[in-house]
Structures are given as structure tokens and as C-alpha cells.
Design a protein around this motif. Structure first.
Motif, short mmCIF file in Angstrom:
data_model
loop_
_atom_site.label_atom_id
_atom_site.label_comp_id
_atom_site.label_asym_id
_atom_site.label_seq_id
_atom_site.Cartn_x
_atom_site.Cartn_y
_atom_site.Cartn_z
N UNK A 1 0.83 -1.21 0.00
CA UNK A 1 0.00 0.00 0.00
C UNK A 1 0.86 1.26 0.00
N UNK A 2 2.00 1.19 0.70
CA UNK A 2 2.89 2.36 0.68
C UNK A 2 3.45 2.58 -0.72
N UNK A 3 3.70 1.46 -1.43
CA UNK A 3 4.18 1.59 -2.81
C UNK A 3 3.10 2.23 -3.69
N UNK A 4 1.85 1.82 -3.48
CA UNK A 4 0.74 2.42 -4.26
C UNK A 4 0.62 3.90 -3.92
N UNK A 5 0.75 4.22 -2.63
CA UNK A 5 0.70 5.63 -2.23
C UNK A 5 1.78 6.42 -2.98
N UNK A 6 2.96 5.82 -3.10
CA UNK A 6 4.05 6.47 -3.85
C UNK A 6 3.68 6.68 -5.32
N UNK A 7 2.98 5.68 -5.88
CA UNK A 7 2.55 5.81 -7.28
C UNK A 7 1.57 6.98 -7.45
N UNK A 8 0.68 7.12 -6.47
CA UNK A 8 -0.32 8.21 -6.56
C UNK A 8 0.38 9.56 -6.43
#
Lengths: 125, 125, 125, 125
Positions: free
Chosen positions: A47-54
Motif C-alpha cells: 500500500x505504501x508503494x501504491x501511495x508512492x505511485x499516486x
């Protein structure tokens, strides 16, 4: 794995263990935790990686990156979210739904209906 | 429509307009900005909201929230990402693709193929 | 471009062409044909193949084939339908939407909005 | 219910039943039929309706109907296929997956993994 799957919290696990061989499922459910409990760290990392993508998407918009490149990044983020959902769902089926089946009674119907509705929501987005 | 295009580097806009007849499409593209340029603030606001949803998901996992409730939130975030993509795509079609059509030549084919591939990627996720 | 339009039933084509001035757009649209007109045979072949897949699904259900194998076939049919939709959409963008852009005026906005809504419907299914 | 999962029909069920108490799940599986067995007629009716939609699409293409209207019909057919898949999946979870959970052992892991992969395929189309 039998009757002691007491969804509630204070459980003396060792007694449960005495009932028979402890399967993988049992361990996931100690103290009323849900199926995904053991993968918690992995989920948080995802989820932190997805947050980084956003946040990357915000930078792209801010720097006037070409629309199509932004759309490609949106597809990647959506895919990452779907993968996360699938993993969560797999653990849910393996633990919560399987537990309900073992318990017997009508709970399995409710659990399966609930899971199917969640899958339908994922499909419709 | 012209003056507010300030987000970019310093530009002498009026001279650009003097180059020839300004069509509707040109205005969206001054200074090489892409179709979504004017909606930039709205896009950033949307993306910050999605970032908040992803952080909300991390909190949910951290607090052992029930799997199905997490899946519901994942569906909401995916939907929000898809909405963002659709708006970006609409602006891209209205500006970049329409520009290529007006210019004539073979560029329109390349642009349409590129847009279709982006839509395919969105569909396949 | 005209002579090969023969796929349909016998039509007195020449009279239609005589109705008024032929613009660039009209040529793509002669006799009110849409962007996908020239690929008609290919589209029909694709759709017949999908119809065959759906009949295959009926056979599978009838013969009590294992659920998961049926689901795999459903995924294949859905994918085939999506591919058909993407090809239709590509032709629509290349012809109808590009035509509207060339004509100028406000029609392009309506066409782009209409296409985006169609894409949204494809995404939401 | 054990080794006799012989997809074919003539099975001496009573012996299987003698293996142990018949649970709700078992009943869905008599004679080696899968979860969707009881809804067979409903499934076939659904699939025939979808087949009709696909034939309708062929008619639309043949009659040069407007691209966007064809896309709308494609979305409806895709949605109908997804609904069929979801119902099949629900029955599969309620019967096959739940059965594996009741049986115990490692089969549940294989069944859940298999179901999750099927869901992933549905999502990715």
C-alpha cells in the motif's frame, strides 16, 4: 479447527491446539484476527508503494507530462490495487470463508454471499 | 482562457496568438501544454483525495479491520482512479486527438492508435 | 472506397451520393455509414466466433463441466467482446470523432463526451 | 463424494453417502455434480439470452447501426457474462470450496488458489 473458532478475542490458544493438529488456518485466526493478519507487513508495504505511485501521478500532472504517459501510470496503480485486493480476498476465502464452512450451519451462505458481493464490486470498477 | 495558463514558465502569449488564426484546439495547446492543463488544479485535488484513500487503507490494515470492508475501500479507490483516467482521456481526445485531426496528415492515425492502446490498458486492469 | 461497400443488400448507391456536396467527412460516411463500415466482414466474423463461444458455454453447463473451466471460458468470451469493442472504438475515433474535429464548431465536444461515456460503460462492466 | 468425482453420470451414490454424515455441501455434490448443478436451467436460460444479444450485435453491425449504440450493447453483453460468472463463482464457493474446507487437509488451499486465479482472470478482462 473445530468448534473453538470463537470469532471473539480472549482465547486460550493452547487449548485449541490440544484439539488436534493445528492447521495453517487456525494460526491466522488467533485472537480474532482476520485472514490477512500474518501478511500485514507485506500488505502495508504494497500500500505504501501504491501511495508512492499516486504521489508520482501528482508530480506528473504538476509537470505537465503527456496525458498518455499519465494514463499508463494510472493503469499500473489500478493493477497494483487489484493485486492487493486479490491477495486480501484469497486470505479471506482461506480463513474466514473456510472457517464458516467448517463451523457448519447457515453462516457459510452469508459469508459466500458477502464475498461474492465484494468480488462484484471489484469487477464493476 | 489565455491569461490563466500561468502554471508554466514565462511565456509571451499574445505573440503566439498573432501567428495565425487561433482555432479552438490551438488554445488548449499553447506553450505545448497538454489537454488536461486547464483542469490541473482539479486533477491534483482528485489525486490528493485518492492518496488519502490509500493512506486510509493502510490504517485499516494496521487496525485489523474486517477484510470485506477493506475490499470495499479498495473498490472505491479503484473507481476514483478510473474516473480520473476517464477525465484525462476526455481532455486528451478533445485536444490532442482533435488537433491531430485538424492538422490532417497521418498523425491522426498514430494518435488514435495510441489512445486506443491506453484505453485497452485501462480495460485490462 | 465506394465500390467495395457491397457487403449489405442491394442498394442504389449512386443516388445517395447525388444528394449534396460531398465533404471529407461525408466520404467516410457515405450513405450514412459509420467508421466501422469497411471492417464489417471482420467484425461479423469476430462476433460469430463469440457466438460460438457462448454456445460452447451452454454445452459446458449442460455437460456439468467443472465450474472453474467454465469461468475460464467466460473470461475468454469477455476478452473477445472487449477486443471487438476496442476495435470499433478505434474506428469511431478515427472517423466520426476526427470528422467532427475537422468540421470545427461545437460538435467535437459532443462527440468526445459521447465516446468517453461509452468508454466509461465498458470500464464499469 | 470421494474418488468418484467422475464428471460422468452413472454413479452409485449411496456408497459415497455412507462415508460419513452428509452435510449441506455434500448434497449439492451428489453424483459428482458441481456447485452450479441445481441452477443449470437458470444458467442455460441466461446463456441463451446472451447468445441472443451477440446475434443482435451481428444484426447491428450488418445494418450499419451507429458505433456508440453497438458499444452500448457490447457493454450490456459483457455485464451479462460477468453476472453469469459471479453466480457460478458464488455456487462454486458455496459448494466446492466449502466442501474442501470441511474435508480438511490441504485441499482447501488448492481450491482457494484456483478460485482466486479464476477471479483474477475475470478482473483482468
Amino acid at each position: 479447527m473445530t468448534t473453538t473458532e470463537a470469532a471473539g478475542p480472549p482465547v486460550t490458544d493452547t487449548t485449541a491446539a490440544a484439539d488436534g493438529p493445528v492447521t495453517e488456518q487456525d494460526q491466522g485466526h488467533e485472537q480474532g484476527h482476520h485472514g490477512y493478519h500474518k501478511q500485514k507487513d507485506e500488505h502495508l508495504k504494497r500500500l505504501r508503494r501504491i501511495e508512492g505511485q499516486i504521489r508520482g501521478l501528482q508530480r506528473m500532472v504538476d509537470e505537465d507530462v503527456y496525458c498518455i504517459d499519465i494514463l499508463t501510470q494510472v493503469s499500473a496503480s489500478t493493477k497494483a490495487l487489484q493485486s492487493f485486493a486479490l491477495q486480501l480476498l484469497e486470505e479471506h476465502l482461506r480463513h474466514c470463508v473456510a472457517d464458516a464452512a467448517v463451523k457448519g450451519g447457515s453462516e457459510i451462505d452469508a459469508k459466500v454471499e458477502e464475498a461474492t458481493k465484494a468480488i462484484a464490486r471489484l469487477l464493476r470498477t
